[in-house]
Design a protein around this motif. Sequence first.
Motif, short mmCIF file in Angstrom:
data_model
loop_
_atom_site.label_atom_id
_atom_site.label_comp_id
_atom_site.label_asym_id
_atom_site.label_seq_id
_atom_site.Cartn_x
_atom_site.Cartn_y
_atom_site.Cartn_z
N ASP A 24 0.77 -1.20 -0.09
CA ASP A 24 -0.03 0.09 -0.14
C ASP A 24 0.76 1.24 0.11
N GLY A 25 1.88 1.19 -0.13
CA GLY A 25 3.20 2.40 -0.41
C GLY A 25 3.63 2.79 1.12
N TYR A 26 2.99 2.38 2.29
CA TYR A 26 3.36 2.78 3.54
C TYR A 26 4.44 1.75 3.93
N HIS A 27 5.27 2.35 5.01
CA HIS A 27 6.18 1.53 5.45
C HIS A 27 5.94 0.66 6.78
N ASN A 28 6.25 -0.56 7.03
CA ASN A 28 6.08 -1.05 8.35
C ASN A 28 7.32 -0.35 9.30
N ILE A 29 6.63 -0.09 10.55
CA ILE A 29 7.75 0.65 11.45
C ILE A 29 7.77 -0.34 12.72
N GLU A 30 8.84 0.06 13.63
CA GLU A 30 8.82 -0.35 14.82
C GLU A 30 9.01 1.10 15.71
N GLY A 134 -4.50 8.90 9.46
CA GLY A 134 -3.12 8.87 9.64
C GLY A 134 -2.34 7.97 10.29
N SER A 135 -1.47 7.49 10.25
CA SER A 135 -0.73 6.35 11.06
C SER A 135 -0.61 6.48 12.37
N ASP A 136 -0.54 7.80 12.91
CA ASP A 136 -0.19 7.85 14.63
C ASP A 136 -1.67 8.19 14.94
N ARG A 150 3.76 -2.50 12.53
CA ARG A 150 2.90 -2.26 11.32
C ARG A 150 3.05 -0.90 10.88
N ARG A 151 1.92 -0.21 10.50
CA ARG A 151 2.01 1.34 10.46
C ARG A 151 2.17 2.22 11.70
N GLY A 152 1.96 1.43 12.61
CA GLY A 152 2.12 2.28 13.86
C GLY A 152 0.67 1.94 14.69
N THR A 177 6.10 14.47 6.41
CA THR A 177 6.57 13.11 6.58
C THR A 177 6.80 12.34 5.60
N GLU A 178 6.11 12.56 4.55
CA GLU A 178 6.23 11.84 3.12
C GLU A 178 7.64 12.28 2.56
N THR A 179 7.83 13.40 2.57
CA THR A 179 9.39 13.86 1.95
C THR A 179 10.60 12.98 2.58
N ILE A 180 10.36 12.92 4.02
CA ILE A 180 11.40 12.16 4.86
C ILE A 180 11.35 10.67 4.61
N PHE A 181 10.05 9.93 4.63
CA PHE A 181 9.88 8.51 4.19
C PHE A 181 10.54 8.29 2.64
N THR A 182 10.30 9.05 1.72
CA THR A 182 10.93 8.95 0.16
C THR A 182 12.45 9.46 0.19
O1 C5P Z 1 -0.03 8.19 7.94
P1 C5P Z 1 0.54 9.49 7.58
O2 C5P Z 1 -0.24 10.29 6.96
O3 C5P Z 1 1.30 10.29 8.86
O4 C5P Z 1 1.74 9.46 6.48
C1 C5P Z 1 2.27 10.61 5.74
C2 C5P Z 1 3.19 9.98 4.67
O5 C5P Z 1 4.27 9.41 5.39
C3 C5P Z 1 2.62 8.69 3.80
O6 C5P Z 1 1.85 9.12 2.59
C4 C5P Z 1 3.86 7.88 3.61
O7 C5P Z 1 4.44 8.41 2.35
C5 C5P Z 1 4.79 8.11 4.79
N1 C5P Z 1 4.70 7.09 5.75
C6 C5P Z 1 5.12 5.58 5.46
N2 C5P Z 1 5.11 4.77 6.19
C7 C5P Z 1 4.73 4.90 7.64
C8 C5P Z 1 4.01 6.40 7.87
C9 C5P Z 1 4.06 7.14 6.90
O8 C5P Z 1 5.77 5.45 4.35
N3 C5P Z 1 4.24 4.05 8.18
#
Ligand code: C5P
Length: 303
Positions: A24-30, A134-136, A150-152, A177-182
Amino acid sequence: MASIHYRSYAKINLYLDVLNQREDGYHNIETVFQTVSLHDDLVFTPHDEGIHLYCDNSDVPLDERNLIHRAARLLQEQTGCGAGVKVKIKKRIPVAAGLAGGSGNAAATLVALNKLWELGLSRAKLRALGLELGSDVPYCLVGGTVAATRRGEELFPLPKLMDTWFVLLHPPLAISTETIFTSPHLVRNDEAPYAGRTYAFGSAIRAIKNGYLAAGVFNRLESAAFALHPELAERKQQLIEAGCRAAAMSGSGPTLFGICESQERAETIAAQFTDIATSIVTPFDQSLVRLSDEAGTPSRHVP
Ligand code: C5P
């Protein structure tokens, strides 16, 4: 129904690692989230129709870009509710700062409007809607010291932190946030989780649980944010040199936090930073606090 008043609290990430990118484009995080005692105030007042936001801070958008607006709209769409609301926002949490200020506001909106509009949605449904925003947001419906994957949104409560004060530095920047993740400077952890978590995450959780907070502090997103804004790396170093036990960036930045074992020490360290805004905050055990009326009389303990 009369107005409902909520405080929504900021969070920091004591630990944040980025694993694989998902379909889905998001990242799994811990991560290990920690609510802190810096909060916004939101007053929700019933209205015939429409979603109307008011804020004393001109940096805060009052339209669909605001997560309060999006949360209210999502509830209307999901339930067919035609009622409206006025929301008065007292903003103290810096915007786009890695403190989940917007996510906390969205969580407060889901809970407040579920009551104000008498929607009767379950906590599970609110969590699912929160994740759409949003993930948070699922974490912000709960708060405290919580490990998450997962996404948090997969949450594992941890014991409260003891004897901890944080010095926050607030660089005058907004980071997407997107700028940092990409960012090409983000090097993801490719360790495969075992029994749901990586070895590094397990070690960090053990350190945090056992009171060795400094050994558990880490943020994988720093490399990307520091490449974009090198002054953030200097600020982190300054927190260490000023005497913090450990320091890191929160979320995707730019807020930096330093850990201190006493209030006095936190005050001494914060006083050394004369060219940047600072806050001294303590751990807090919930993200949302409802006050008893619009006048703001606490109905529960508030720091
Ligand atoms: O979920 P949120 O709206 O905070 O995410 C903003 C952007 O950060 C997402 O579109 C995605 O590019 C990136 N993101 C991600 N993986 C996550 C959280 C955020 O890639 N777990």
